[in-house]
Enzyme design. Structure first.
Site, PDB file in Angstrom:
ATOM      1  N   ASN A  55      34.531  86.526  67.168  1.00 16.46           N
ATOM      2  CA  ASN A  55      33.887  86.334  65.874  1.00 16.46           C
ATOM      3  C   ASN A  55      32.575  85.605  66.123  1.00 16.46           C
ATOM      4  O   ASN A  55      32.569  84.409  66.380  1.00 16.46           O
ATOM      5  CB  ASN A  55      34.815  85.515  64.958  1.00 16.46           C
ATOM      6  CG  ASN A  55      34.140  85.142  63.644  1.00 16.46           C
ATOM      7  OD1 ASN A  55      33.056  85.630  63.331  1.00 16.46           O
ATOM      8  ND2 ASN A  55      34.786  84.268  62.882  1.00 16.46           N
ATOM      9  N   TRP A  56      31.498  86.346  66.051  1.00 11.47           N
ATOM     10  CA  TRP A  56      30.186  85.755  66.371  1.00 11.47           C
ATOM     11  C   TRP A  56      29.653  84.870  65.251  1.00 11.47           C
ATOM     12  O   TRP A  56      28.648  84.192  65.425  1.00 11.47           O
ATOM     13  CB  TRP A  56      29.185  86.868  66.705  1.00 11.47           C
ATOM     14  CG  TRP A  56      29.324  87.411  68.100  1.00 11.47           C
ATOM     15  CD1 TRP A  56      30.445  87.350  68.889  1.00 11.47           C
ATOM     16  CD2 TRP A  56      28.319  88.066  68.882  1.00 11.47           C
ATOM     17  NE1 TRP A  56      30.190  87.939  70.105  1.00 11.47           N
ATOM     18  CE2 TRP A  56      28.891  88.397  70.125  1.00 11.47           C
ATOM     19  CE3 TRP A  56      26.990  88.434  68.637  1.00 11.47           C
ATOM     20  CZ2 TRP A  56      28.179  89.046  71.128  1.00 11.47           C
ATOM     21  CZ3 TRP A  56      26.276  89.096  69.629  1.00 11.47           C
ATOM     22  CH2 TRP A  56      26.867  89.386  70.864  1.00 11.47           C
ATOM     23  N   LYS A  57      30.290  84.920  64.077  1.00 10.96           N
ATOM     24  CA  LYS A  57      29.834  84.116  62.928  1.00 10.96           C
ATOM     25  C   LYS A  57      28.342  84.394  62.686  1.00 10.96           C
ATOM     26  O   LYS A  57      27.908  85.522  62.890  1.00 10.96           O
ATOM     27  CB  LYS A  57      30.156  82.636  63.150  1.00 10.96           C
ATOM     28  CG  LYS A  57      31.640  82.435  63.515  1.00 10.96           C
ATOM     29  CD  LYS A  57      32.097  81.016  63.480  1.00 10.96           C
ATOM     30  CE  LYS A  57      33.577  80.958  63.858  1.00 10.96           C
ATOM     31  NZ  LYS A  57      34.154  79.602  63.726  1.00 10.96           N
ATOM     32  N   GLU A 110      44.494  80.268  62.377  1.00 11.29           N
ATOM     33  CA  GLU A 110      43.404  79.415  62.850  1.00 11.29           C
ATOM     34  C   GLU A 110      43.499  78.052  62.163  1.00 11.29           C
ATOM     35  O   GLU A 110      42.996  77.880  61.045  1.00 11.29           O
ATOM     36  CB  GLU A 110      42.044  80.045  62.513  1.00 11.29           C
ATOM     37  CG  GLU A 110      41.831  81.414  63.127  1.00 11.29           C
ATOM     38  CD  GLU A 110      40.358  81.756  63.280  1.00 11.29           C
ATOM     39  OE1 GLU A 110      39.958  82.066  64.415  1.00 11.29           O
ATOM     40  OE2 GLU A 110      39.601  81.695  62.291  1.00 11.29           O
ATOM     41  N   GLY A 117      36.023  75.082  66.369  1.00  3.16           N
ATOM     42  CA  GLY A 117      34.754  74.505  66.781  1.00  3.16           C
ATOM     43  C   GLY A 117      34.831  73.041  67.188  1.00  3.16           C
ATOM     44  O   GLY A 117      33.807  72.377  67.327  1.00  3.16           O
ATOM     45  N   GLY A 141      35.714  82.183  68.599  1.00  8.17           N
ATOM     46  CA  GLY A 141      34.410  81.909  68.011  1.00  8.17           C
ATOM     47  C   GLY A 141      33.369  81.660  69.092  1.00  8.17           C
ATOM     48  O   GLY A 141      32.896  82.583  69.755  1.00  8.17           O
ATOM     49  N   GLY A 142      33.032  80.402  69.300  1.00 10.86           N
ATOM     50  CA  GLY A 142      31.941  80.036  70.198  1.00 10.86           C
ATOM     51  C   GLY A 142      31.998  80.677  71.575  1.00 10.86           C
ATOM     52  O   GLY A 142      30.970  81.139  72.091  1.00 10.86           O
ATOM     53  N   SER A 152      39.053  77.077  69.049  1.00  8.86           N
ATOM     54  CA  SER A 152      38.710  76.488  70.345  1.00  8.86           C
ATOM     55  C   SER A 152      39.384  77.183  71.522  1.00  8.86           C
ATOM     56  O   SER A 152      39.719  76.535  72.518  1.00  8.86           O
ATOM     57  CB  SER A 152      39.015  74.981  70.358  1.00  8.86           C
ATOM     58  OG  SER A 152      38.186  74.299  69.433  1.00  8.86           O
ATOM     59  N   GLU A 191      36.039  79.535  56.923  1.00  6.91           N
ATOM     60  CA  GLU A 191      34.658  79.223  56.519  1.00  6.91           C
ATOM     61  C   GLU A 191      34.281  79.960  55.240  1.00  6.91           C
ATOM     62  O   GLU A 191      33.499  79.459  54.430  1.00  6.91           O
ATOM     63  CB  GLU A 191      33.702  79.546  57.681  1.00  6.91           C
ATOM     64  CG  GLU A 191      33.854  78.533  58.810  1.00  6.91           C
ATOM     65  CD  GLU A 191      33.592  79.076  60.197  1.00  6.91           C
ATOM     66  OE1 GLU A 191      32.977  80.151  60.347  1.00  6.91           O
ATOM     67  OE2 GLU A 191      34.023  78.407  61.172  1.00  6.91           O
ATOM     68  N   HIS A 206      38.459  84.191  56.397  1.00  3.29           N
ATOM     69  CA  HIS A 206      38.201  83.142  57.386  1.00  3.29           C
ATOM     70  C   HIS A 206      38.055  81.808  56.650  1.00  3.29           C
ATOM     71  O   HIS A 206      37.542  81.759  55.526  1.00  3.29           O
ATOM     72  CB  HIS A 206      36.925  83.461  58.178  1.00  3.29           C
ATOM     73  CG  HIS A 206      36.760  82.569  59.370  1.00  3.29           C
ATOM     74  ND1 HIS A 206      36.272  81.286  59.274  1.00  3.29           N
ATOM     75  CD2 HIS A 206      37.056  82.758  60.683  1.00  3.29           C
ATOM     76  CE1 HIS A 206      36.271  80.739  60.475  1.00  3.29           C
ATOM     77  NE2 HIS A 206      36.734  81.606  61.344  1.00  3.29           N
TER      78      HIS A 206
END
Ligand code: 13P
Length: 250
Positions: free
Chosen positions: A10-12, A167, A173, A233-234, A212, A101, A99
């Site tokens: 997930n590149w957000k 999640e 993150g 994610g990251g 994470s 967010e 998600h």
């Protein structure tokens, strides 16, 4: 019941057109994994602006492309929104919905997430439905209650085209991850809930862990009972790191 694992990135809100170089590396790496008969599906969910280009680049490869959100309706006067049909038309095969967010910054309710998941199915996309508790909810012993209610309210009817991503919000993150025994406990709870809702079909639903996930912790997390892959994610922004995560299924 054998469920083929999925490692999805997930590149957000990250990535410009030049980021296709990173996708190209992921395509090469995923192809190498497939050649070694790795038992894993690989997906990249870039921002909407990159989906069409990424889908062209990934055509015929072992990498699927997904969206990060969609509107519940197929068309209309909704400035700035993107329909599931548009994602599909651009070459996406899946979409993340609900998600944390989106739930937090856009006020998405369980009912709204469910409508989006149904829109995904209507458009022929897989729906990756996200759930997860806050730190306060976990500390208060309410994690199962919160996630159970999210599942009841957010999951669409069609189990066959649905994935769940657990999640925990406090793990996103932050570099923090739950103890594998807590992941096993929650994924087992989700599996039971899916069975109650969908019967035997609940066994086929893949439950991803997200929060994470890195190359350094992926092996332990992915080996946990009822963990059928990861939503990353990251660490998915760097091809080498992302491929190392998928590579635990080699
Ligand atoms: P991180 O892997 O950056 O913690 O993000 C997880 C996530 O939100 C994936 O959807």
């Amino acid at each position: 019941m054998a469920r083929r694992p999925l490692v999805a990135g997930n590149w957000k809100m990250n990535g410009l057109s030049a980021s296709i170089a990173e996708l190209d590396k992921i395509i090469v790496g995923a192809g190498a994994l497939a050649q070694r008969s790795a038992n894993v599906d690989v997906m990249v969910c870039p921002p909407a602006t990159l989906i069409a280009n990424f889908a062209v680049a990934a055509r015929g490869s072992n990498v699927a492309i997904g969206g990060q959100d969609c509107h519940a309706l197929s068309a209309g006067a909704f400035t700035g929104d993107i329909a599931a049909e548009m994602l599909r038309d651009a070459g996406a095969q899946a979409v993340i919905v609900g998600h944390s967010e989106r739930r937090q910054y856009h006020g998405e309710t369980d009912a709204a997430v469910r409508a989006k998941a149904q829109a995904a199915h209507r458009a022929g996309l897989l729906a990756i439905v996200c759930v997860g508790e806050t730190r306060a909810e976990r500390d208060g012993g309410r994690a199962r209650e919160v996630v159970g209610a999210q599942l009841d309210g957010s999951l669409p009817e069609n189990a066959a085209a649905t994935l769940v991503a657990y999640e925990p919000i406090w793990a996103i993150g932050t570099g923090l991850t739950p103890h594998p025994s807590d992941v096993a406990d929650m994924h087992g709870f989700i599996r039971t809930r899916l069975g109650a809702r969908f019967g035997e079909a609940g066994e086929t639903v893949r439950i991803l862990y997200g929060g994470s996930v890195k190359a350094s912790n992926a092996k332990e997390l992915m080996a946990t009972a009822n963990v059928d892959g990861a939503l990353v994610g990251g660490a998915s922004l760097v091809a080498g790191e992302f491929l190392a995560i998928a590579g635990v299924y080699r």
